[in-house]
Scaffold this active site. Structure first.
Site, PDB file in Angstrom:
ATOM      1  N   SER A   9       0.847  -1.200   0.000  1.00 41.51           N
ATOM      2  CA  SER A   9       0.000   0.000   0.000  1.00 41.51           C
ATOM      3  C   SER A   9       0.884   1.252   0.000  1.00 41.51           C
ATOM      4  CB  SER A   9      -0.938  -0.034   1.217  1.00 41.51           C
ATOM      5  OG  SER A   9      -1.876   1.003   1.162  1.00 41.51           O
ATOM      6  N   ASP A  19      -8.744  -4.350  -6.567  1.00 38.66           N
ATOM      7  CA  ASP A  19      -8.153  -3.464  -5.564  1.00 38.66           C
ATOM      8  C   ASP A  19      -8.400  -1.991  -5.910  1.00 38.66           C
ATOM      9  OD1 ASP A  19      -6.604  -2.129  -3.732  1.00 38.66           O
ATOM     10  OD2 ASP A  19      -4.762  -3.195  -4.175  1.00 38.66           O
TER      11      ASP A  19
END
Length: 630
Positions: free
Chosen positions: A414, A466
């Site tokens: 991330s 995602d």
């Protein structure tokens, strides 16, 4: 109201106690007041259900009802004060049940009033009808009119201050310094730019998202064009390269997940983690590794040891220090792969969120690198912080002194994946054999030239739909356009859209046949905005204009197109067989490119596919499947 009515009916004629006369009057007036409030709210609900999102005509009486309800807050407040005075009066000697009910009523009244005030402070838009002045921005604006220009500036400045106050309110629990103030202003400007041109409320956005999800599912169930991927035969060298990279990614994802420390370890081992960590918390820290930041119970370090399986002596440096633009990381020796691993933590605090949201673009200029370009400002500052620690503090020099034959590998998930990517670009010249694995990095990270440059040494791993891997300002502007268009062209009331959407998200079924922007309209007509759409868009924001305006080639827009780093491995869930106590999910992986991630996909899995445990599970599954095949 029903409880007070029952109390009043049961105890009618029994108010002869000291203070009973005031109690009788209080309950009687409260019944009438609550009945009036219920009628006003019922009328608000009924009128709100009329019309559609883009057709507010049947709701034209709503402002009057809203102000009527607002006026009722005055007697409600006065009567709450009267109730508090009566409850605090020690001379009252009425039946205990009655007193307890009145105390509960008074507390409930004050709770409702306080939460209403807080809600108004957070949600209320002080600009109101002033948004119409945005029409003058970019549309035949009279540049000679200083009064018009000053008015527009004041409106924009007010909107930025409103967003800044909201962000400060949300971040009131963290210590604020100059960096925070700069970040607050930058993020407020970002939100002001993005939301200034729409006339949508949160429930409109929720309705648009559920419509988009159902439309997307309908499109996926039909025949569609194959995903733009790099396809190769099973025996090609590139397929072998993919297998190797998947095996390496599965190994290094453990380090990226370990960087989250005890929150990740407890999340993935909820029943046994605390017991295992308590056994290690009293041990002394290793003297030969450098630990900075707060980890007094040793929980973070203990979790890292458990997840990675390394020994104390394998760690060169561990930093738990966390501020805006300064994120935790650790440096360790990986003897299995003969690598010095720099693992950067992802988003886990308010400071990290502020770093994520500092999405302005800035130039990344490096010596001996021709492919200079734009990068994400907040993530670049975080990478600069780690770069200074590694080089100036001699951390990498110490690591290579210990293991001179090892290669350098940088990993992160991330925010950590984005930071690791930019850090790898900064270190590339000094360490030519460097390798970087970015797991679920943010989509708006690098300009096209830098993204192409990183294909030689960075591998990005994306799972499914995602959301973070598709986050960029152009993609967000595209999502806003799709939401506005689909809600403008839907002829159902909002409550029906939301109720049906909730049912669909929870229980599944066939997508509802709500009209969409594709129904009954030619492709030429789709390029023209609907009249209803124009009513929901005050004007196109500067970042959206940059998508279609070719004149931006001379002067770069505020939010240009930014892309994922390196070569991209896209992991997709192929099939899922659920049993009573477990589920067996099979994944497939393939090389992909950045164009696949140029649009945000709406799905319940858009968040879960980003979670580090899901990424690790998918990589482990593929790695084990590959091993069993061999």
């Amino acid at each position: 109201w029903m409880g007070i009515l029952a109390l009043y009916t049961v105890h009618k004629g029994q108010f002869n106690c000291p203070g009973g006369g005031l109690l009788h009057s209080y309950l009687l007036v409260l019944l009438v007041l609550l009945a009036a409030i219920i009628c006003a709210l019922s009328a608000l609900v009924y009128v709100s259900m009329q019309g559609t999102i883009s057709n507010p005509g049947p709701r034209k009486s709503l402002p009057k009802l809203l102000y009527t309800r607002l006026l009722l807050y005055l007697p409600e407040f006065i009567w709450a004060v009267v109730g508090a005075v009566w409850v605090s009066d020690g001379s009252v000697r009425c039946e205990k049940t009655v007193i307890n009910v009145v105390i509960g009523t008074v507390i409930a009244s004050w709770v409702i009033i306080i939460f209403t005030v807080i809600g108004v402070v957070i949600v209320f838009d002080p600009l109101g009808g002033k948004k119409v002045f945005y029409l003058t921005d970019g549309v035949n604006r009279n540049l000679e009119s200083s009064q018009s220009g000053q008015l527009l500036y004041n409106v924009k400045n007010t909107a930025t201050r409103v967003w800044e106050k909201r962000i400060r309110l949300l971040c009131c629990c963290i210590v604020q310094d100059d960096d925070h103030r700069v970040a607050f202003t930058s993020i407020a400007e970002l939100f002001r730019t993005y939301f200034s041109d729409t006339d949508l409320v949160p429930s409109d956005i929720a309705a648009g998202l559920t419509l988009l999800h159902q439309e997307q599912d309908k499109m996926e169930s039909c025949l569609k064009e194959p995903e733009e991927v790099l396809c190769h035969s099973p025996s090609s060298p590139v397929t072998d390269d993919l297998d190797i990279e998947l095996e390496n990614a599965a190994h290094y994802m453990l380090f990226a997940a370990a960087a989250y420390g005890w929150p990740y370890y407890i999340y993935t081992n909820p029943f046994t983690a605390l017991c295992k960590l308590n056994g290690d918390c009293c041990r002394n820290r290793p003297a030969d590794s450098d630990v900075t930041g707060g980890d007094r119970p040793n929980f973070h370090f203990g979790s890292i040891l458990k997840i990675t399986g390394l020994q104390y002596r394998d760690f060169i440096h561990i930093s738990f220090h966390n501020k805006i633009y300064e994120i935790p990381f650790f440096v360790a020796l990986d003897h299995k792969k003969e690598a010095i691993v720099v693992a950067v933590r992802g988003t886990l605090s308010f400071e990290d969120i502020l770093t994520d949201l500092s999405a302005d673009c800035e130039d990344l200029t490096l010596e001996d690198v021709l492919e200079n370009g734009f990068v994400h400002k907040g993530i670049t500052q975080a990478a600069n912080y780690i770069y200074r620690k590694l080089i100036n503090d001699g951390i990498l020099n110490q690591a290579f002194t210990t293991a001179p034959e090892y290669k350098l590998v940088i990993v992160g998930h991330s925010l950590g994946g984005g930071t690791a990517s930019i850090l790898a670009i900064m270190l590339r010249n000094s360490f030519p054999t460097l390798k970087c694995y970015a797991f679920s990095p943010p989509g708006g990270l690098l300009s096209k030239s830098l993204a192409d440059y990183t294909k030689h040494f960075i591998v990005s791993v994306i799972v499914g739909k995602d959301l973070v891997a598709r986050l960029s300002m152009p993609n967000m502007e595209d999502l806003k356009r799709r939401i506005v268009r689909i809600v403008a062209n839907c002829n159902r009331p909002k409550y029906q859209i939301l109720l049906r959407g909730c049912w669909y998200e929870v229980f599944g079924g066939d997508p509802d046949n709500f009209p969409t922007e594709l129904d009954g309209r030619s492709q030429d007509a789709l390029t023209q905005p609907l009249l209803a759409e124009e009513s929901l868009m005050v004007h196109r924001s500067p970042s959206y204009n940059a998508l279609e305006d070719e004149s931006h080639l001379n002067s770069p827009p505020q939010y240009p197109h930014l892309y994922l780093p390196g070569k991209i491995i896209h992991i997709v869930e192929q099939s899922s067989s659920r049993r009573l106590c477990s589920s067996d999910i099979k994944y497939t992986a393939r090389w992909s490119n950045e164009t696949v991630f140029s649009s945000i996909l709406i799905s319940p899995k858009m968040i879960t596919d980003h979670m580090p445990d899901v990424v690790l599970k998918a990589l482990t599954s593929l790695s084990q499947e590959q091993g069993s095949c061999i």
